[in-house]
Write a protein that holds these residues in place. Structure first.
Motif, PDB file in Angstrom:
ATOM      1  N   ARG B   6      53.611  20.806  50.961  1.00 51.26           N
ATOM      2  CA  ARG B   6      54.885  20.546  49.509  1.00 51.26           C
ATOM      3  C   ARG B   6      55.956  21.805  50.055  1.00 51.26           C
ATOM      4  O   ARG B   6      56.982  21.403  50.333  1.00 51.26           O
ATOM      5  CB  ARG B   6      54.689  19.882  48.853  1.00 51.26           C
ATOM      6  CG  ARG B   6      55.442  19.383  47.597  1.00 51.26           C
ATOM      7  CD  ARG B   6      55.290  19.892  46.505  1.00 51.26           C
ATOM      8  NE  ARG B   6      54.415  18.402  46.426  1.00 51.26           N
ATOM      9  CZ  ARG B   6      53.352  18.146  45.819  1.00 51.26           C
ATOM     10  NH1 ARG B   6      53.424  19.488  44.285  1.00 51.26           N
ATOM     11  NH2 ARG B   6      52.391  17.182  45.513  1.00 51.26           N
ATOM     12  N   TYR B  10      59.414  22.706  52.091  1.00 53.90           N
ATOM     13  CA  TYR B  10      60.275  23.072  51.323  1.00 53.90           C
ATOM     14  C   TYR B  10      60.707  24.171  51.959  1.00 53.90           C
ATOM     15  O   TYR B  10      61.718  24.586  52.206  1.00 53.90           O
ATOM     16  CB  TYR B  10      59.832  23.635  49.523  1.00 53.90           C
ATOM     17  CG  TYR B  10      61.031  24.308  49.026  1.00 53.90           C
ATOM     18  CD1 TYR B  10      62.490  23.289  48.858  1.00 53.90           C
ATOM     19  CD2 TYR B  10      61.229  25.588  48.528  1.00 53.90           C
ATOM     20  CE1 TYR B  10      63.092  24.031  48.512  1.00 53.90           C
ATOM     21  CE2 TYR B  10      61.672  26.325  48.088  1.00 53.90           C
ATOM     22  CZ  TYR B  10      63.313  25.688  47.918  1.00 53.90           C
ATOM     23  OH  TYR B  10      64.431  26.736  47.553  1.00 53.90           O
ATOM     24  N   ALA B  13      63.180  23.274  55.185  1.00 53.56           N
ATOM     25  CA  ALA B  13      64.012  22.822  54.802  1.00 53.56           C
ATOM     26  C   ALA B  13      64.815  24.125  54.242  1.00 53.56           C
ATOM     27  O   ALA B  13      66.700  24.194  54.495  1.00 53.56           O
ATOM     28  CB  ALA B  13      64.050  21.755  53.823  1.00 53.56           C
ATOM     29  N   ARG B  16      66.217  25.914  57.445  1.00 50.37           N
ATOM     30  CA  ARG B  16      66.803  24.613  57.851  1.00 50.37           C
ATOM     31  C   ARG B  16      68.452  25.347  57.382  1.00 50.37           C
ATOM     32  O   ARG B  16      70.032  25.725  57.882  1.00 50.37           O
ATOM     33  CB  ARG B  16      66.936  23.933  57.905  1.00 50.37           C
ATOM     34  CG  ARG B  16      67.932  22.573  58.754  1.00 50.37           C
ATOM     35  CD  ARG B  16      67.224  21.767  58.403  1.00 50.37           C
ATOM     36  NE  ARG B  16      69.052  20.064  58.862  1.00 50.37           N
ATOM     37  CZ  ARG B  16      69.642  19.869  57.920  1.00 50.37           C
ATOM     38  NH1 ARG B  16      69.743  20.605  56.948  1.00 50.37           N
ATOM     39  NH2 ARG B  16      70.232  19.318  58.483  1.00 50.37           N
ATOM     40  N   ARG B 105      64.189  23.766  40.455  1.00 48.28           N
ATOM     41  CA  ARG B 105      64.130  23.110  40.794  1.00 48.28           C
ATOM     42  C   ARG B 105      62.102  22.786  41.109  1.00 48.28           C
ATOM     43  O   ARG B 105      61.746  23.481  40.944  1.00 48.28           O
ATOM     44  CB  ARG B 105      64.058  23.687  42.501  1.00 48.28           C
ATOM     45  CG  ARG B 105      65.543  24.013  43.388  1.00 48.28           C
ATOM     46  CD  ARG B 105      65.878  24.108  44.485  1.00 48.28           C
ATOM     47  NE  ARG B 105      66.884  23.599  44.749  1.00 48.28           N
ATOM     48  CZ  ARG B 105      67.598  25.109  45.510  1.00 48.28           C
ATOM     49  NH1 ARG B 105      67.210  25.931  46.655  1.00 48.28           N
ATOM     50  NH2 ARG B 105      69.448  24.337  46.224  1.00 48.28           N
ATOM     51  N   PRO B 106      61.526  21.845  41.570  1.00 42.98           N
ATOM     52  CA  PRO B 106      60.715  21.667  41.304  1.00 42.98           C
ATOM     53  C   PRO B 106      59.703  22.179  42.578  1.00 42.98           C
ATOM     54  O   PRO B 106      58.269  21.777  43.100  1.00 42.98           O
ATOM     55  CB  PRO B 106      60.262  20.373  41.836  1.00 42.98           C
ATOM     56  CG  PRO B 106      61.063  19.466  42.065  1.00 42.98           C
ATOM     57  CD  PRO B 106      62.174  20.154  42.087  1.00 42.98           C
ATOM     58  N   VAL B 107      59.421  23.537  42.600  1.00 45.63           N
ATOM     59  CA  VAL B 107      58.937  24.141  42.935  1.00 45.63           C
ATOM     60  C   VAL B 107      58.562  25.291  42.581  1.00 45.63           C
ATOM     61  O   VAL B 107      58.927  25.441  41.511  1.00 45.63           O
ATOM     62  CB  VAL B 107      59.279  24.575  44.913  1.00 45.63           C
ATOM     63  CG1 VAL B 107      59.504  22.781  45.676  1.00 45.63           C
ATOM     64  CG2 VAL B 107      60.783  24.607  44.428  1.00 45.63           C
TER      65      VAL B 107
END
Lengths: 339, 265
Positions: B6, B10, B13, B16, B105-107
């Protein structure tokens, strides 16, 4: 059968900030380099209430009342200094990923969209961040593009969008993961009336389709009146009222406004005894009267020559808000009203 | 393992998005490209000057110094491409109170901040550094065995961990003192010291650059590992230093986030 758990529970929630302060001028600025004076500010004081799943609730209060601080504690951004908060069974301050995947916060004065890129690129980032399946993502995006009418703007760099277009895209970015609780902090600030209406309609539709819990703060009373069945008035960090808008209006301005169109040209001494005259011009007249005296006032106004279009209503919302937000006046809400 | 997958998705992304942002401005993109090449060449310039005047530097032969410079460029490039941009970005967010959306954010919040910006062209320095390492290793006719390669990998991992940890500590401080961009500039300037072998430093300075701001771990140790001169004691010391700094950074970050006050709206 037991009642379902509330989506949001606050029990004595408090937040105290330590803020430095100094006198204006160079001397005090230099002095503050060596010795700084701090004051403690209670932004939120022992707030307690529950919000059920699917409710639409509005926070009202003057600037600095503690509305945004409360929202940020509920979203997990700020750690409370006292009391307890629970959202969807989670303690927000722990900021567990399982919790963050189920909530969203939209702030009218801040942005999450990448400034230089088209909004679609941020949407794609959020798809990865929230692990939304491609099919679900495509379906949700298509639904929101249609509801918000943003097909023409999602491919343009965000910096080129108008405020209203940007806020629509902000909403989409916040909702792509299908949050069960949506916190909205001044989402329509600075927008024109048409854009405000579009935003309200969209939020209402999202609530209807997905059963999401909506918690809203707004300086625009119309936003709150149009969207929220229940309002919480917060002032100086304390909960001062919890109930419907109608109940609030009647609490602050208990008098009913009775108006009529009529051929009025002479003094209205008889009517003046019924209540306070708030409008008297050729062709129309209006009085604020005690609810018990409404029948009397109606009869007297209908007796005026050429009387027509008689209306009985609460005081206009903007007047209520002016009174509510005025720091110099007692709000008359010392006791919280059961919702 | 799902957590790792996960997080990697992330990171990919987020990078990017940074690359897309860099591509958005054409003039800026090509200017950065030219600057990236200049940075890479400038990184090797002091080395040429020094070696013209001395046969060796603190016991390191010219090609050994080239090897060391390769590792220096790799770390300086990593700092410029991967660490400094998110440091500035996050410090600005903290100062303006706009870290909110990153924290939502869920990180892992630290991961989210440390990949929030990226300067693609500065990674040219890393490539230039890798090229220098290869050229120097060929000229020195190095044939590293598995043990030396393992030591090299360990030293590089410790070096990167220490560099990131120092960045995170600077970031954590900025929750308390809002205007600490200069700290990031100070870090960038200090990294210059890592271009020289640790043996040029003496006494307390050597200890500081080995255990506190461990430039030795970042450049001298990887080069020594490849040359077969890194002893086990030094390797363990590097591991302990990197682990201690990482632990300290984690605690500092957690405290910083807890004290985050956002900004009123």
């Amino acid at each position: 059968m037991s009642a379902p758990e509330p989506a949001i529970v606050l029990d004595g929630l408090s937040k105290r900030f330590r803020v430095n302060q100094r006198d204006p001028g160079l001397r005090s600025a230099i002095a503050a380099l060596f010795r700084r004076e701090y004051v403690e500010v209670d932004a939120v004081r022992e707030l307690s209430f529950c919000i059920d799943a699917g409710e639409r609730v509005g926070f009202l209060g003057p600037n600095g009342a503690g509305k945004t601080t409360t929202l940020k504690m509920l979203a997990g951004l700020l750690h409370p200094t006292g009391g307890r908060a629970q959202v969807l069974g989670h303690v927000p301050a722990r900021r567990e990923p399982e919790f963050l995947r189920r909530v969203a916060l939209v702030m009218g004065q801040k942005r999450q969209l990448s400034w230089d890129l088209p909004a679609l690129d941020t949407f794609e980032l959020n798809r990865v961040v929230y692990e939304v399946e491609r099919g679900t993502y495509d379906a949700r995006l298509a639904e929101m593009r249609e509801l918000l009418d943003i097909d023409a703007v999602v491919r343009k760099p965000v910096r080129t969008l108008s405020l209203g277009e940007r806020m629509k895209c902000e909403l989409v970015a916040a909702l792509l993961h299908g949050p069960e609780v949506l916190f909205l902090d001044e989402p329509t600030i600075g927008m024109d009336v048409a854009m405000q209406l579009a935003m309200r309609e969209f939020v209402r539709e999202y609530n209807r389709r997905h059963g999401a819990t909506i918690v809203l703060t707004s300086h625009y009373m119309e936003d709150v009146a149009a969207l929220c069945d229940r309002i919480l008035v917060i002032d100086e960090g304390r909960l001062r009222f919890d109930g419907s808008i109608d109940a609030l209006v009647r609490r602050i301005r208990p008098l009913r406004r009775v108006s009529v169109r009529a051929a009025v040209s002479e003094a209205l001494d008889v009517l003046d005894a019924l209540g306070e005259r708030v409008e008297a011009q050729v062709g129309s007249v209006a009085y604020d009267v005690h609810p018990d005296r409404v029948p009397e006032a109606v009869a007297a106004l209908l007796a005026l020559p050429g009387a027509r279009d008689l209306r009985v209503r609460d005081a206009p919302l903007e007047e209520v808000m002016r009174e509510l937000f005025s720091r110099n006046e007692r709000l008359g809400l010392d006791e919280e009203e059961g919702g | 393992m799902p957590e790792l997958g996960r997080n990697l998705r992330y990171v990919a992304a987020a990078l990017r998005v940074s690359v897309l942002a860099a591509l958005e401005y054409r003039v800026g993109f090509w200017t950065e490209a030219v600057l990236g090449v200049i940075w890479s060449l400038a990184g090797a310039a002091p080395l040429v000057v020094a070696l013209e005047h001395r046969p060796d530097i603190a016991g390191w032969t010219p090609w050994e110094v080239v090897l060391l410079s390769g590792f220096y460029l790799i770390f300086a490039g990593a700092f410029g491409a991967l660490i400094e941009p998110p440091l500035f970005e996050t410090m600005n967010h903290i100062r303006r109170g706009t870290l909110d959306y990153v924290l939502l954010r869920p990180v892992d919040s630290l991961l989210a901040c440390m990949v929030s910006a990226f300067q693609p062209w500065r990674s040219l320095e890393m490539l230039a550094g890798a090229a220098l390492v290869v050229v120097a290793a060929l000229r020195l006719e190095l044939r590293p065995g598995p043990e030396q390669l393992a030591m090299l990998a360990g030293a590089l991992a410790c070096g990167f961990t220490a560099l990131y940890a120092l960045g995170v500590l600077a970031l954590s401080l900025s929750f308390r003192a809002m205007q600490l961009q200069n700290l990031a500039f100070l870090m960038e300037s200090s990294i210059e010291l890592a271009r020289w072998p640790i043996s040029v430093f003496r006494g307390p300075l050597k200890a500081v650059f080995t255990f506190v701001i461990p430039f030795a771990v970042m450049t001298s140790y990887p080069a020594q590992a490849l040359l077969g001169r890194l002893d086990l004691g030094a390797a363990v010391g590097a591991l302990v230093t990197a682990a201690a700094l990482a632990g300290l950074a984690r605690v500092g970050w957690a405290r910083g986030v807890k004290n985050y006050t956002s900004a009123s709206s």
